[in-house]
Scaffold this motif. Structure first.
Motif, PDB file in Angstrom:
ATOM      1  N   LEU A  78      48.577  40.876  47.226  1.00 53.58           N
ATOM      2  CA  LEU A  78      48.992  39.626  47.838  1.00 53.58           C
ATOM      3  C   LEU A  78      48.789  38.537  46.791  1.00 53.58           C
ATOM      4  O   LEU A  78      47.655  38.164  46.482  1.00 53.58           O
ATOM      5  N   GLY A  79      49.888  38.087  46.206  1.00 50.24           N
ATOM      6  CA  GLY A  79      49.810  37.061  45.176  1.00 50.24           C
ATOM      7  C   GLY A  79      49.999  35.685  45.784  1.00 50.24           C
ATOM      8  O   GLY A  79      50.949  35.465  46.557  1.00 50.24           O
ATOM      9  N   ILE A  80      49.118  34.767  45.459  1.00 51.27           N
ATOM     10  CA  ILE A  80      49.161  33.424  46.028  1.00 51.27           C
ATOM     11  C   ILE A  80      49.480  32.423  44.914  1.00 51.27           C
ATOM     12  O   ILE A  80      48.766  32.356  43.920  1.00 51.27           O
ATOM     13  N   SER A  81      50.548  31.658  45.112  1.00 49.94           N
ATOM     14  CA  SER A  81      50.879  30.648  44.103  1.00 49.94           C
ATOM     15  C   SER A  81      49.806  29.564  44.048  1.00 49.94           C
ATOM     16  O   SER A  81      49.430  29.111  42.964  1.00 49.94           O
ATOM     17  N   HIS A  82      49.297  29.179  45.236  1.00 49.25           N
ATOM     18  CA  HIS A  82      48.218  28.178  45.287  1.00 49.25           C
ATOM     19  C   HIS A  82      47.660  28.103  46.706  1.00 49.25           C
ATOM     20  O   HIS A  82      48.172  28.731  47.632  1.00 49.25           O
ATOM     21  N   TYR A  83      46.617  27.321  46.877  1.00 51.42           N
ATOM     22  CA  TYR A  83      45.810  27.388  48.095  1.00 51.42           C
ATOM     23  C   TYR A  83      46.286  26.523  49.264  1.00 51.42           C
ATOM     24  O   TYR A  83      45.629  26.469  50.306  1.00 51.42           O
ATOM     25  N   HIS A  84      47.388  25.832  49.175  1.00 50.22           N
ATOM     26  CA  HIS A  84      47.828  24.994  50.294  1.00 50.22           C
ATOM     27  C   HIS A  84      48.206  25.861  51.498  1.00 50.22           C
ATOM     28  O   HIS A  84      48.673  26.991  51.360  1.00 50.22           O
ATOM     29  N   LEU A 141      54.239  43.988  46.219  1.00 50.92           N
ATOM     30  CA  LEU A 141      53.564  42.705  46.012  1.00 50.92           C
ATOM     31  C   LEU A 141      54.191  41.707  46.973  1.00 50.92           C
ATOM     32  O   LEU A 141      55.407  41.525  46.981  1.00 50.92           O
ATOM     33  N   LEU A 142      53.366  41.083  47.790  1.00 44.96           N
ATOM     34  CA  LEU A 142      53.817  39.989  48.638  1.00 44.96           C
ATOM     35  C   LEU A 142      53.428  38.687  47.949  1.00 44.96           C
ATOM     36  O   LEU A 142      52.257  38.465  47.645  1.00 44.96           O
ATOM     37  N   TRP A 143      54.435  37.850  47.676  1.00 40.94           N
ATOM     38  CA  TRP A 143      54.182  36.585  46.973  1.00 40.94           C
ATOM     39  C   TRP A 143      54.191  35.446  47.981  1.00 40.94           C
ATOM     40  O   TRP A 143      55.211  35.120  48.565  1.00 40.94           O
ATOM     41  N   ASP A 144      53.032  34.855  48.208  1.00 43.48           N
ATOM     42  CA  ASP A 144      52.770  33.814  49.194  1.00 43.48           C
ATOM     43  C   ASP A 144      52.874  34.373  50.609  1.00 43.48           C
ATOM     44  O   ASP A 144      53.527  35.392  50.850  1.00 43.48           O
TER      45      ASP A 144
END
Length: 280
Positions: free
Chosen positions: A120-126, A84-87
């Motif tokens: 691919l986990g994204i904390s948020h869209y910025h 898992l890649l976080w951000d």
């Protein structure tokens, strides 16, 4: 009269016996998840450090005129042979704070190819969290539903949808996450819904065997001064949700005695090993 007395005695005895029998309560969830494939967590560089004027990071003017060193971090979680890649940090564009080395090249130090990234986990869209996402089109994108609704809208604000083109065009796998998400299904890597900074913002809980639980904030709080005082940036999408998310996050941290890593705070850089090393 004798029958009434005997009946009363029988009822009293039954009640006494019932009082002594305790109904079993539900088991308390363990602070750490059951054993499974080896789990590790590494910090990746996702942008060069800068000193940020943080006045706009407080809607009560508490940070006016103050500067805080910022870092840009991404994280690799390995579970057995799954990743898992976080951000995904800043894009590889000219000038600071663009990274000096791409995520693809950093992962190559351990022989990890882009197609091996399962999630691919994204904390948020910025943009400083999605800039290199398109380098991993084979991964399933995990993104908060509220954030995806913005990114996929006709006129998105606060984000560059081009960074998520493989998923917007329908060519790559997508999972929108409305609440919490147990990423690998074994209770050890959990996306925590923490909206407020953006509508679908998430933080990440990783339960390591030796290090113990680790909480990655995303941008729930950018630096310690805001985290400790529940400061709310003026550009957050929802103030009340931010405060509720901070409250939940801090209670989880206290309950699990977790190591809290503020992803943008330079003072937290040393809490996790830099890739290719890893915490286990």
């Amino acid at each position: 009269m004798k029958r009434i007395v005997n009946l009363s005695a029988l009822v009293a005895a039954t009640l006494a016996i019932s009082a002594c029998v305790q109904t079993p309560s539900a088991p308390t969830p363990p602070a750490t998840a059951p054993a499974g494939p080896e789990l590790s967590l590494s910090r990746l560089e996702c942008g060069t450090g800068i000193t940020n004027d943080v006045g706009r990071f407080s809607d009560t003017y508490a940070m006016d005129g103050k500067k805080v060193p910022f870092v840009f971090s991404c994280y690799l979680i390995q579970r057995g042979d799954e990743y898992l890649l976080w951000d995904s940090g800043h894009a590889m564009t000219a000038g600071a704070p663009a990274p000096k080395v791409s995520l693809v090249d950093q992962l190559a130090q351990r022989g990890i190819r882009p197609e091996q990234i399962k999630f691919l986990g994204i904390s948020h869209y910025h943009n400083d969290h999605i800039g290199q996402a398109a380098s991993f089109p084979q991964a399933t994108l995990l993104i908060g539903k509220g954030d995806w609704d913005v990114v996929s809208s006709p006129k998105p604000v606060g984000t560059n949808p081009a960074f998520l083109a493989p998923w917007l065009t329908g060519g790559s796998k997508l999972e929108t996450v409305p609440l919490d998400k147990d990423v690998f299904g074994d209770g050890r890597v959990i996306m925590l819904t923490t909206p407020g900074h953006t509508p679908g913002h998430h933080s990440l809980l990783v339960k390591l065997k030796d290090t113990g639980p680790v909480l990655l904030t995303g941008d729930l709080a950018h630096f310690h001064e805001n985290y400790e005082t529940n400061g709310v940036p003026s550009f957050n999408t929802n103030r009340a949700e931010t405060l509720a998310s901070l409250d939940r996050f801090k209670k989880i941290a206290a309950q699990l005695k977790a190591t809290v890593v503020l992803q943008h705070d330079a003072r937290d850089v040393g809490k996790l090993p830099a890739f290719p090393a890893a915490a286990k």
